[in-house]
Design an enzyme around this catalytic site. Structure first.
Site, PDB file in Angstrom:
ATOM      1  N   LYS A   1      48.707 -25.480 -70.192  1.00 58.79           N
ATOM      2  CA  LYS A   1      48.622 -24.066 -70.604  1.00 58.79           C
ATOM      3  C   LYS A   1      49.640 -23.744 -71.681  1.00 58.79           C
ATOM      4  CE  LYS A   1      45.639 -22.310 -67.414  1.00 58.79           C
ATOM      5  NZ  LYS A   1      45.030 -21.280 -66.650  1.00 58.79           N
TER       6      LYS A   1
ATOM      7  N   LYS B   1      38.115 -30.163 -67.400  1.00 53.79           N
ATOM      8  CA  LYS B   1      37.481 -29.390 -66.317  1.00 53.79           C
ATOM      9  C   LYS B   1      36.825 -28.109 -66.874  1.00 53.79           C
ATOM     10  CE  LYS B   1      40.924 -26.144 -64.653  1.00 53.79           C
ATOM     11  NZ  LYS B   1      41.287 -25.271 -63.555  1.00 53.79           N
TER      12      LYS B   1
ATOM     13  N   LYS C   1      37.226 -21.032 -66.732  1.00 53.70           N
ATOM     14  CA  LYS C   1      36.733 -19.707 -67.110  1.00 53.70           C
ATOM     15  C   LYS C   1      37.470 -19.133 -68.307  1.00 53.70           C
ATOM     16  CE  LYS C   1      38.592 -17.855 -62.859  1.00 53.70           C
ATOM     17  NZ  LYS C   1      40.048 -18.019 -62.905  1.00 53.70           N
TER      18      LYS C   1
HETATM   19  P1  ATP Z   1      41.720 -20.573 -65.737  1.00 52.19           P
HETATM   20  O1  ATP Z   1      40.708 -21.054 -66.711  1.00 52.19           O
HETATM   21  O2  ATP Z   1      42.148 -19.151 -65.930  1.00 52.19           O
HETATM   22  O3  ATP Z   1      42.848 -21.520 -65.525  1.00 52.19           O
HETATM   23  P2  ATP Z   1      40.179 -21.602 -63.622  1.00 52.19           P
HETATM   24  O4  ATP Z   1      38.721 -21.507 -63.954  1.00 52.19           O
HETATM   25  O5  ATP Z   1      40.847 -22.907 -63.750  1.00 52.19           O
HETATM   26  O6  ATP Z   1      40.962 -20.494 -64.379  1.00 52.19           O
HETATM   27  P3  ATP Z   1      41.492 -20.679 -61.193  1.00 52.19           P
HETATM   28  O7  ATP Z   1      41.493 -19.227 -60.892  1.00 52.19           O
HETATM   29  O8  ATP Z   1      42.730 -21.278 -61.736  1.00 52.19           O
HETATM   30  O9  ATP Z   1      40.272 -21.076 -62.139  1.00 52.19           O
HETATM   31  O10 ATP Z   1      41.075 -21.467 -59.900  1.00 52.19           O
HETATM   32  C1  ATP Z   1      40.351 -20.937 -58.807  1.00 52.19           C
HETATM   33  C2  ATP Z   1      39.864 -22.042 -57.928  1.00 52.19           C
HETATM   34  O11 ATP Z   1      38.799 -22.739 -58.558  1.00 52.19           O
HETATM   35  C3  ATP Z   1      40.929 -23.108 -57.615  1.00 52.19           C
HETATM   36  O12 ATP Z   1      40.781 -23.483 -56.268  1.00 52.19           O
HETATM   37  C4  ATP Z   1      40.572 -24.248 -58.501  1.00 52.19           C
HETATM   38  O13 ATP Z   1      40.960 -25.475 -57.952  1.00 52.19           O
HETATM   39  C5  ATP Z   1      39.065 -24.137 -58.563  1.00 52.19           C
HETATM   40  N1  ATP Z   1      38.544 -24.672 -59.799  1.00 52.19           N
HETATM   41  C6  ATP Z   1      38.810 -24.215 -61.046  1.00 52.19           C
HETATM   42  N2  ATP Z   1      38.139 -24.934 -61.963  1.00 52.19           N
HETATM   43  C7  ATP Z   1      37.428 -25.860 -61.282  1.00 52.19           C
HETATM   44  C8  ATP Z   1      36.526 -26.895 -61.659  1.00 52.19           C
HETATM   45  N3  ATP Z   1      36.220 -27.103 -62.920  1.00 52.19           N
HETATM   46  N4  ATP Z   1      35.957 -27.649 -60.694  1.00 52.19           N
HETATM   47  C9  ATP Z   1      36.260 -27.433 -59.415  1.00 52.19           C
HETATM   48  N5  ATP Z   1      37.101 -26.489 -58.977  1.00 52.19           N
HETATM   49  C10 ATP Z   1      37.679 -25.693 -59.883  1.00 52.19           C
END
Ligand code: ATP
Ligand code: LTN
Length: 338
Positions: A120, A202, A205
């Protein structure tokens, strides 16, 4: 959530998700779907981690609407406030308070090793703020306040959970048994849904490229279009294997939706091309999300109901969190006001 005696204490689950953008299929399969299933068996406490979200600059009106959207969407996915607590992190001040305390029991070196911090800070090099750095101690506070036994998350959060355990054990080593050291709970399939545009990364969002993720609220035609554009390889054979990150990812998604194994999927698409496969994956996802989207449309238009749910949950969460915080403050030697 029911109150129980210690003898029949159900295990406690804690997890949270940031309202940092529209919730994706990665969040759904990596985390949310599990949360919903765990509600019957465990005492579950879930939060929208809005304090974590401001580690990246947010536009106020958009941030507020993301919070409402995420809250309504989680209800639509099946989080049930009659069974679990589901609150907004900033509504329970003990989270910020314990985070400060834990910052003083977390080493600079430990935080520097966190891969999410490295990723990040590279991505937001104009705003590498102290909150981004100490993000994991706030996450540790979230979990430790509720004495959680297990934390269901996607694979990307494993390192943060290990740090949480280390902080808990370090604190307990100094002051006696104050915190429960939690275990991660990571699903076998769906733990890591990858970006449709770069399947080595990964699905996230906060990715600027909306074609890289499927949002749970994407319209059917958008979902179909994104799957059709997904990056694959030149072999043109639906087979799980090395060097086939794009297809492996699509097979993982299809398997998460249909419950089919990789072998069953290979057999189903034997002799068929990627075009047919992508359409099948898209259609299965659209059908899976349809009822969630329908429920979401009802909840998002009922702010009074949303408020009732998050207030009730915050009151419940606050009682547990305050108990842990009071104990921590006393152990360290602070003087109580009352
Ligand atoms: P950001 O993009 O803002 O970092 P994010 O999409 O990574 O957000 P988080 O809010 O950080 O999402 O994570 C919420 C949950 O979703 C966590 O348990 C995380 O492990 C899971 N998660 C996030 N991205 C993935 C993915 N690509 N595959 C599986 N699990 C995910
Ligand atoms: N950092 C987490 C969100 C989060 C979380 C938590 C997850 C904040 N606090 C406590 C589990 C437990 C993420 O998933 N990116």
């Amino acid at each position: 959530m029911e109150q129980q005696t210690s003898q029949e204490r159900k295990k406690v689950i804690f997890s949270a998700i940031q309202p940092s953008g529209t919730i994706t299929l990665g969040n759904y399969f990596g985390a949310l779907k599990n949360w919903v299933q765990l509600q019957d068996e465990f005492n579950c406490v879930f939060a929208l981690a809005d304090l974590h979200t401001i580690t990246v600059r947010q536009e106020p009106a958009k941030f507020r609407s993301n919070i409402y959207e995420a809250y309504a969407l989680l209800l639509a996915c099946g989080i049930d406030v009659e069974k679990s607590a589901f609150f907004i992190q900033s509504h329970v001040s003990a989270h910020s308070q314990l985070a400060w305390v834990l910052n003083c029991y977390t080493q600079f070196g430990e935080l520097s090793r966190m891969t999410q911090f490295k990723d990040k800070s590279a991505k937001h090099s104009d705003n590498v703020n102290a909150g981004l750095f100490t993000y994991p101690s706030l996450m540790a506070a979230d979990i430790l306040l509720y004495q959680a036994d297990m934390v269901p998350v996607g694979a990307d959060q494993k390192q943060h959970l290990e740090l949480t355990r280390n902080i808990a054990e370090r604190f307990n080593g100094i002051y006696g048994n104050v915190f429960k050291a939690p275990e991660p709970y990571i699903p076998k399939v769906g733990a890591r849904i990858m970006s449709l545009q770069d399947p080595t990364k990964k699905m996230s969002k906060s990715d600027e490229n909306a074609n890289s993720y499927i949002a749970v609220l994407d319209k059917p035609e958008v979902i179909m279009k994104k799957f059709k554009r997904a990056i694959t390889d030149s072999e043109a054979k639906v087979r799980f294997g090395e060097g086939k990150d794009g297809i492996n990812n699509l097979m993982g998604i299809y398997s998460s939706v249909t419950g089919k194994t990789m072998q069953e999927i290979e057999a189903e698409f034997d002799g068929k091309g990627y075009g047919d496969f992508k359409i099948a994956v898209g259609e299965a996802v659209v059908e899976h999300l349809r009822p969630i989207q329908e429920r979401f449309n009802i909840y998002i238009n009922d702010k009074a109901y949303l408020k009732e749910c998050y207030q009730k949950s915050a009151e419940f969460a606050e009682r547990i969190a305050q108990r842990t915080l009071d104990k921590v403050m006393k152990k360290i030697g602070f003087v109580a006001r009352s």
